[in-house]
Scaffold this motif. Structure first.
Motif, PDB file in Angstrom:
ATOM      1  N   THR A 166       0.869  -1.170   0.000  1.00 52.07           N
ATOM      2  CA  THR A 166       0.000   0.000   0.000  1.00 52.07           C
ATOM      3  C   THR A 166       0.905   1.218   0.000  1.00 52.07           C
ATOM      4  N   PHE A 167       0.710   2.116  -0.942  1.00 51.11           N
ATOM      5  CA  PHE A 167       1.596   3.272  -1.096  1.00 51.11           C
ATOM      6  C   PHE A 167       0.790   4.555  -1.139  1.00 51.11           C
ATOM      7  N   GLY A 168       1.260   5.574  -0.417  1.00 51.36           N
ATOM      8  CA  GLY A 168       0.668   6.892  -0.542  1.00 51.36           C
ATOM      9  C   GLY A 168       0.763   7.700   0.739  1.00 51.36           C
ATOM     10  N   PRO A 169       0.742   9.025   0.628  1.00 54.84           N
ATOM     11  CA  PRO A 169       0.785   9.891   1.813  1.00 54.84           C
ATOM     12  C   PRO A 169      -0.373   9.589   2.757  1.00 54.84           C
ATOM     13  N   PRO A 183       2.352 -13.176  10.402  1.00 56.31           N
ATOM     14  CA  PRO A 183       2.235 -11.968   9.583  1.00 56.31           C
ATOM     15  C   PRO A 183       3.164 -10.851  10.063  1.00 56.31           C
ATOM     16  N   HIS A 184       3.702 -10.122   9.120  1.00 54.15           N
ATOM     17  CA  HIS A 184       4.603  -9.006   9.392  1.00 54.15           C
ATOM     18  C   HIS A 184       4.204  -7.857   8.475  1.00 54.15           C
ATOM     19  N   ILE A 185       3.824  -6.737   9.069  1.00 55.89           N
ATOM     20  CA  ILE A 185       3.495  -5.526   8.311  1.00 55.89           C
ATOM     21  C   ILE A 185       4.668  -4.561   8.451  1.00 55.89           C
ATOM     22  N   ALA A 186       5.358  -4.273   7.348  1.00 59.45           N
ATOM     23  CA  ALA A 186       6.547  -3.430   7.370  1.00 59.45           C
ATOM     24  C   ALA A 186       6.205  -2.026   6.888  1.00 59.45           C
ATOM     25  N   CYS A 187       6.609  -1.023   7.675  1.00 61.63           N
ATOM     26  CA  CYS A 187       6.287   0.376   7.393  1.00 61.63           C
ATOM     27  C   CYS A 187       7.584   1.178   7.369  1.00 61.63           C
ATOM     28  N   PRO A 188       8.184   1.384   6.203  1.00 54.55           N
ATOM     29  CA  PRO A 188       9.492   2.058   6.142  1.00 54.55           C
ATOM     30  C   PRO A 188       9.399   3.548   6.444  1.00 54.55           C
ATOM     31  N   ALA A 196      -0.783   6.747   4.349  1.00 57.80           N
ATOM     32  CA  ALA A 196      -1.134   5.318   4.359  1.00 57.80           C
ATOM     33  C   ALA A 196      -0.823   4.648   5.691  1.00 57.80           C
ATOM     34  N   LEU A 197       0.097   5.215   6.467  1.00 55.51           N
ATOM     35  CA  LEU A 197       0.460   4.601   7.738  1.00 55.51           C
ATOM     36  C   LEU A 197      -0.748   4.495   8.678  1.00 55.51           C
ATOM     37  N   ALA A 198      -1.719   5.350   8.512  1.00 50.65           N
ATOM     38  CA  ALA A 198      -2.918   5.312   9.354  1.00 50.65           C
ATOM     39  C   ALA A 198      -3.741   4.053   9.123  1.00 50.65           C
ATOM     40  N   GLU A 199      -3.425   3.289   8.077  1.00 52.38           N
ATOM     41  CA  GLU A 199      -4.181   2.087   7.757  1.00 52.38           C
ATOM     42  C   GLU A 199      -3.598   0.828   8.384  1.00 52.38           C
ATOM     43  N   VAL A 200      -2.493   0.948   9.117  1.00 51.32           N
ATOM     44  CA  VAL A 200      -1.840  -0.251   9.637  1.00 51.32           C
ATOM     45  C   VAL A 200      -2.752  -1.034  10.580  1.00 51.32           C
ATOM     46  N   GLY A 201      -3.568  -0.348  11.359  1.00 50.21           N
ATOM     47  CA  GLY A 201      -4.489  -1.036  12.263  1.00 50.21           C
ATOM     48  C   GLY A 201      -5.513  -1.865  11.494  1.00 50.21           C
ATOM     49  N   GLU A 202      -6.090  -1.287  10.438  1.00 49.05           N
ATOM     50  CA  GLU A 202      -7.057  -2.017   9.628  1.00 49.05           C
ATOM     51  C   GLU A 202      -6.411  -3.242   8.996  1.00 49.05           C
ATOM     52  N   GLU A 203      -5.163  -3.072   8.526  1.00 48.40           N
ATOM     53  CA  GLU A 203      -4.462  -4.204   7.905  1.00 48.40           C
ATOM     54  C   GLU A 203      -4.217  -5.308   8.926  1.00 48.40           C
ATOM     55  N   ARG A 212      10.253 -16.725   2.552  1.00 46.85           N
ATOM     56  CA  ARG A 212       9.318 -16.700   3.675  1.00 46.85           C
ATOM     57  C   ARG A 212       9.538 -15.479   4.571  1.00 46.85           C
ATOM     58  N   LEU A 213      10.707 -14.853   4.505  1.00 45.87           N
ATOM     59  CA  LEU A 213      10.997 -13.677   5.332  1.00 45.87           C
ATOM     60  C   LEU A 213      10.376 -12.403   4.767  1.00 45.87           C
ATOM     61  N   ARG A 214       9.959 -12.447   3.521  1.00 46.27           N
ATOM     62  CA  ARG A 214       9.379 -11.241   2.915  1.00 46.27           C
ATOM     63  C   ARG A 214       8.140 -10.828   3.707  1.00 46.27           C
ATOM     64  N   PRO A 215       8.050  -9.545   4.119  1.00 47.19           N
ATOM     65  CA  PRO A 215       6.877  -9.114   4.896  1.00 47.19           C
ATOM     66  C   PRO A 215       5.564  -9.428   4.189  1.00 47.19           C
ATOM     67  N   THR A 216       4.549  -9.703   4.984  1.00 41.12           N
ATOM     68  CA  THR A 216       3.225 -10.016   4.452  1.00 41.12           C
ATOM     69  C   THR A 216       2.650  -8.819   3.711  1.00 41.12           C
ATOM     70  N   ARG A 217       2.812  -7.642   4.326  1.00 31.30           N
ATOM     71  CA  ARG A 217       2.337  -6.404   3.717  1.00 31.30           C
ATOM     72  C   ARG A 217       3.382  -5.322   3.934  1.00 31.30           C
ATOM     73  N   ALA A 218       3.441  -4.402   2.997  1.00 33.45           N
ATOM     74  CA  ALA A 218       4.272  -3.212   3.138  1.00 33.45           C
ATOM     75  C   ALA A 218       3.363  -1.993   3.052  1.00 33.45           C
ATOM     76  N   ILE A 219       3.504  -1.093   4.011  1.00 31.70           N
ATOM     77  CA  ILE A 219       2.765   0.175   3.967  1.00 31.70           C
ATOM     78  C   ILE A 219       3.802   1.282   3.813  1.00 31.70           C
ATOM     79  N   VAL A 220       3.847   1.869   2.640  1.00 29.55           N
ATOM     80  CA  VAL A 220       4.861   2.870   2.307  1.00 29.55           C
ATOM     81  C   VAL A 220       4.204   4.246   2.292  1.00 29.55           C
ATOM     82  N   ASP A 221       4.479   5.020   3.332  1.00 31.19           N
ATOM     83  CA  ASP A 221       3.893   6.344   3.503  1.00 31.19           C
ATOM     84  C   ASP A 221       5.011   7.378   3.369  1.00 31.19           C
ATOM     85  N   PRO A 222       5.070   8.120   2.263  1.00 29.06           N
ATOM     86  CA  PRO A 222       6.144   9.107   2.096  1.00 29.06           C
ATOM     87  C   PRO A 222       6.213  10.127   3.224  1.00 29.06           C
ATOM     88  N   LEU A 223       5.082  10.412   3.877  1.00 33.75           N
ATOM     89  CA  LEU A 223       5.100  11.379   4.975  1.00 33.75           C
ATOM     90  C   LEU A 223       5.917  10.867   6.167  1.00 33.75           C
TER      91      LEU A 223
END
Length: 435
Positions: free
Chosen positions: A25-28, A149-154, A30-37, A184-195
């Motif tokens: 998931t990418f966009g300014p 599951p692993h959600i990665a947020c850079p 987007a980090l606010a969506e981590v809980g829903e994910e 198998r180490l690749r995160p389940t989801r990535a949330i990329v928030d430029p902000l």
């Protein structure tokens, strides 16, 4: 001999390539969506990995609040070591094993995301530390089964760790970097928030940005997938399979974006367009090298980082010598591309053009020089150290640097030609200074 999407297929070579990626998931904002994910993944209790500095900043606060709104219980681990070590991986593993978490969230740069990968692996499938570490340093054991599951947020624009199955660390006993690699180490989801990248100091923008550039350059110029021996089983096809049509798309776009935005992002922290452009470049390059793999600049960087004696980069934690990962890679890169351009001159010249070099009148015989010169100019403009001498190395270090590189078998074997320690010594000598 045949061809697949422009790649020559040789007898005994692999006629197929794999395309793997995290769901992104990418966009300014987007980090606010981590809980829903997290809730959608059925998570109820998560470990949130970060470092001590980031724990006090807005991205971690945003993630915690989002997880709380979704009813997810959060326990924060903020002791991640910048440029992780075997010891810091072990400490993080103890935390993960004791917490009985059903999922993980990482908010930070590559150090944070990689530490989370390692911790959840060893907490799920306990083993001797070197069991999963890449050969020849470790056993290279396969991950036995699925991971939580692993959600990665850079929060940096460079490592692409949110899209790869690689976790890199400093082996303190051997004074060299190595890693663990598994799909198998690749995160389940990535949330990329430029902000979330607003907190990066200028030097971190530069270092992480050159990690993007080298990921794309190395993946684009790696040995072609079709020259790698065919795996005995589809499941045994290596994650670093070599340059392929899928990775080429990400590399080309990432190079164009970095050529347009990297120096802007370094010079102006308020340039939101440039930060967003570099965040997207990092994601594309991460997907690309997560499938193609990188080669010699990264292999050489592991020795540069591991043998560091005194260099300290402004903007990074004080108190211990440290060559940031992106810097340790790019100080080698011009020398490597100058020397190896003959393996695929058209690709090297194309890469230079995508980075913004003036290639008018340049022939294929000039490809290496054009790319190396332009890359050196970008480094100088961004305030990056001038080659190996700029981070404290000299002629007396060449043998140790070459020895620390040749053991990086996964990376060295992905180079577009065979190399030995003599070749590596020549490359390191060519990397001492560029201007």
């Amino acid at each position: 001999m045949g061809y697949c999407l422009g790649y020559a297929l040789i007898e005994g070579g692999d006629a197929a390539f794999s395309m793997d990626a995290s769901a992104v998931t990418f966009g300014p904002g987007a980090l606010a969506e981590v809980g829903e994910e997290a809730a959608a993944l059925g998570l109820r209790r998560v470990a949130l990995f970060t470092d001590a500095r980031l724990a006090q900043l807005a991205p971690v606060d945003a993630a915690r609040r989002s997880l709380g709104r979704a009813g997810v219980d959060v326990v924060v681990y903020d002791e991640v070591h910048v440029e992780p070590t075997d010891r810091s991986f072990a400490e993080a593993t103890r935390f993960a094993a004791e917490g009985r978490f059903d999922g993980y969230v990482s908010v930070g740069g590559g150090s944070v995301i990689d530490t989370c990968k390692a911790a959840l692996l060893y907490a799920t499938y306990p083993a001797d530390f070197y069991a999963y570490v890449n050969r020849p340093i470790g056993e290279g054991r396969e991950v036995p089964g699925p991971l939580p599951p692993h959600i990665a947020c850079p929060t940096t624009t460079g490592t692409g760790a949110e899209c790869t199955g690689i976790a890199v660390f400093d082996d303190t006993g051997r004074k060299a970097k190595t890693g663990i690699a598994s799909r198998r180490l690749r995160p389940t989801r990535a949330i990329v928030d430029p902000l979330a990248t607003r907190t990066m100091p200028k030097s971190v923008v530069a270092a992480s940005g050159f990690d993007v550039v080298t990921h794309a350059l190395e993946s684009y110029t790696a040995r072609p997938y079709s020259t790698r021996p065919r795996a005995p089983e589809a499941s045994k096809r290596p994650m670093s399979q070599g340059a392929n049509p899928w990775s080429d798309m990400g590399c080309k776009s990432a190079l164009e974006l970095a050529g347009r935005y990297l120096l802007r992002a370094v010079s102006d922290p308020e340039d939101e367009e440039a930060r967003e452009g570099m965040a997207w470049a990092a994601t594309l390059a991460g997907i690309a090298f997560g499938n193609a793999g990188v080669h010699l600049p990264h292999a050489m960087s592991y020795a540069v980082s591991g043998l560091c004696r005194s260099f300290m980069m402004p903007g990074y934690p004080e108190g211990e010598p440290l060559v940031p990962h992106g810097v340790s890679v790019v100080v080698n890169a011009p020398a490597v591309f100058r020397a190896l351009a003959k393996t695929s001159p058209a690709r090297h010249l194309d890469a230079a053009a995508r980075l913004g070099a003036d290639v008018r009148g340049a022939g294929l015989e000039n490809a290496g020089e054009v790319l190396a010169t332009h890359l050196g100019g970008m480094m100088r403009a961004a305030g990056v150290p001038n080659g190996l001498s700029g981070v404290g190395y000299g002629e007396t270090d060449v043998d140790a640097l070459a020895a620390g590189t040749i053991v990086q078998a996964r990376l060295v074997s992905n180079a577009p030609c065979a190399v030995d320690e003599d070749v590596l010594r020549g490359l390191f000598r060519g990397a001492f200074a560029y201007w």
